[in-house]
Design a protein around this motif. Structure first.
Motif, PDB file in Angstrom:
ATOM      1  N   ALA A  34       0.834  -1.201   0.000  1.00 33.59           N
ATOM      2  CA  ALA A  34       0.000   0.000   0.000  1.00 33.59           C
ATOM      3  C   ALA A  34       0.869   1.252   0.000  1.00 33.59           C
ATOM      4  N   THR A  35       0.555   2.186  -0.902  1.00 36.08           N
ATOM      5  CA  THR A  35       1.298   3.450  -0.954  1.00 36.08           C
ATOM      6  C   THR A  35       0.685   4.502  -0.045  1.00 36.08           C
ATOM      7  N   GLY A  36      -0.471   4.210   0.511  1.00 40.13           N
ATOM      8  CA  GLY A  36      -1.160   5.103   1.438  1.00 40.13           C
ATOM      9  C   GLY A  36      -2.191   4.304   2.204  1.00 40.13           C
ATOM     10  N   PRO A  37      -2.853   4.918   3.174  1.00 41.75           N
ATOM     11  CA  PRO A  37      -3.851   4.197   3.955  1.00 41.75           C
ATOM     12  C   PRO A  37      -5.129   3.958   3.167  1.00 41.75           C
ATOM     13  N   GLY A  41     -12.245  -2.487   1.709  1.00 41.70           N
ATOM     14  CA  GLY A  41     -13.212  -2.284   0.639  1.00 41.70           C
ATOM     15  C   GLY A  41     -13.022  -0.999  -0.132  1.00 41.70           C
ATOM     16  N   GLY A  42     -12.142  -0.121   0.349  1.00 43.24           N
ATOM     17  CA  GLY A  42     -11.845   1.130  -0.351  1.00 43.24           C
ATOM     18  C   GLY A  42     -10.757   0.932  -1.387  1.00 43.24           C
ATOM     19  N   GLU A  43     -10.569   1.923  -2.235  1.00 46.72           N
ATOM     20  CA  GLU A  43      -9.490   1.847  -3.219  1.00 46.72           C
ATOM     21  C   GLU A  43      -8.150   2.136  -2.548  1.00 46.72           C
ATOM     22  N   VAL A  44      -7.139   1.412  -2.992  1.00 45.68           N
ATOM     23  CA  VAL A  44      -5.782   1.624  -2.502  1.00 45.68           C
ATOM     24  C   VAL A  44      -4.829   1.457  -3.678  1.00 45.68           C
ATOM     25  N   GLU A  45      -3.832   2.325  -3.727  1.00 46.01           N
ATOM     26  CA  GLU A  45      -2.766   2.187  -4.707  1.00 46.01           C
ATOM     27  C   GLU A  45      -1.736   1.242  -4.118  1.00 46.01           C
ATOM     28  N   GLY A  46      -1.322   0.247  -4.910  1.00 47.43           N
ATOM     29  CA  GLY A  46      -0.372  -0.740  -4.430  1.00 47.43           C
ATOM     30  C   GLY A  46       0.840  -0.840  -5.336  1.00 47.43           C
ATOM     31  N   LEU A  47       2.026  -0.712  -4.748  1.00 51.00           N
ATOM     32  CA  LEU A  47       3.286  -0.868  -5.465  1.00 51.00           C
ATOM     33  C   LEU A  47       3.520  -2.353  -5.711  1.00 51.00           C
ATOM     34  N   TYR A 103      13.123  -7.121   6.020  1.00 48.77           N
ATOM     35  CA  TYR A 103      13.909  -7.500   4.844  1.00 48.77           C
ATOM     36  C   TYR A 103      13.760  -6.376   3.829  1.00 48.77           C
ATOM     37  N   ARG A 104      14.822  -6.083   3.088  1.00 46.74           N
ATOM     38  CA  ARG A 104      14.727  -5.203   1.934  1.00 46.74           C
ATOM     39  C   ARG A 104      14.442  -6.117   0.748  1.00 46.74           C
ATOM     40  N   VAL A 105      13.266  -5.918   0.123  1.00 46.53           N
ATOM     41  CA  VAL A 105      12.762  -6.836  -0.900  1.00 46.53           C
ATOM     42  C   VAL A 105      12.651  -6.132  -2.247  1.00 46.53           C
ATOM     43  N   ARG A 106      13.146  -6.785  -3.283  1.00 45.36           N
ATOM     44  CA  ARG A 106      12.882  -6.347  -4.653  1.00 45.36           C
ATOM     45  C   ARG A 106      11.642  -7.099  -5.106  1.00 45.36           C
ATOM     46  N   LEU A 107      10.529  -6.359  -5.208  1.00 46.07           N
ATOM     47  CA  LEU A 107       9.272  -6.975  -5.647  1.00 46.07           C
ATOM     48  C   LEU A 107       9.359  -7.296  -7.133  1.00 46.07           C
ATOM     49  N   THR A 108       8.912  -8.488  -7.496  1.00 40.77           N
ATOM     50  CA  THR A 108       8.990  -8.917  -8.887  1.00 40.77           C
ATOM     51  C   THR A 108       7.726  -8.609  -9.667  1.00 40.77           C
ATOM     52  N   GLY A 109       6.638  -8.276  -8.972  1.00 40.47           N
ATOM     53  CA  GLY A 109       5.393  -7.983  -9.667  1.00 40.47           C
ATOM     54  C   GLY A 109       4.576  -9.208  -9.993  1.00 40.47           C
ATOM     55  N   GLN A 110       5.002 -10.361  -9.561  1.00 44.94           N
ATOM     56  CA  GLN A 110       4.231 -11.578  -9.788  1.00 44.94           C
ATOM     57  C   GLN A 110       4.375 -12.487  -8.587  1.00 44.94           C
ATOM     58  N   ILE A 111       3.385 -13.326  -8.379  1.00 47.43           N
ATOM     59  CA  ILE A 111       3.484 -14.280  -7.283  1.00 47.43           C
ATOM     60  C   ILE A 111       3.243 -15.672  -7.832  1.00 47.43           C
ATOM     61  N   SER A 112       3.720 -16.640  -7.076  1.00 43.53           N
ATOM     62  CA  SER A 112       3.530 -18.031  -7.525  1.00 43.53           C
ATOM     63  C   SER A 112       2.543 -18.724  -6.656  1.00 43.53           C
TER      64      SER A 112
END
Length: 112
Positions: A34-37, A41-47, A103-112
């Protein structure tokens, strides 16, 4: 370019629970931070692609070296190096000791 919408690093989701900025979450097959609160059920911007610090599992054997695969434990809302019952979200960008809290994580944009 015809059909291009945006790079896709940050996307809009319906919040699965109340979220604070920096909280990790899963919606369907997507993991994001989440980039903000947001209220549940509300909209949230997610990195979904980038490098972030996220809370880590605690206890013995939670140290990692750079490049280690990291997984999201949605039940406990934290990152772990254990794949059992968890989803792959990226790799460690730096070493972390057992005593560290994130942990410092490099997000890959996909999950398995």
């Amino acid at each position: 370019m015809r059909g291009f919408i945006h790079p896709g690093n940050v996307n809009t989701f319906v919040a699965p629970r109340a979220l604070a900025s920096g909280d990790g979450f899963i919606v369907g097959s997507d993991f994001a931070v989440a980039t903000g609160p947001a209220a549940q059920g509300g909209e949230v911007e997610g990195l979904q692609i980038g490098v972030v610090d996220l809370p880590k599992a605690t206890g013995a054997n939670t140290d990692v070296t750079q490049g280690t695969k990291l997984y999201w434990d949605d039940a406990n809302r934290r990152v772990t190096k254990s794949s059992a019952g968890n989803v792959l979200i990226g790799t460690a960008r730096r070493d972390a000791a057992t005593a560290d809290t994130s942990y410092r994580v490099r997000l890959t944009g996909q999950i398995s």
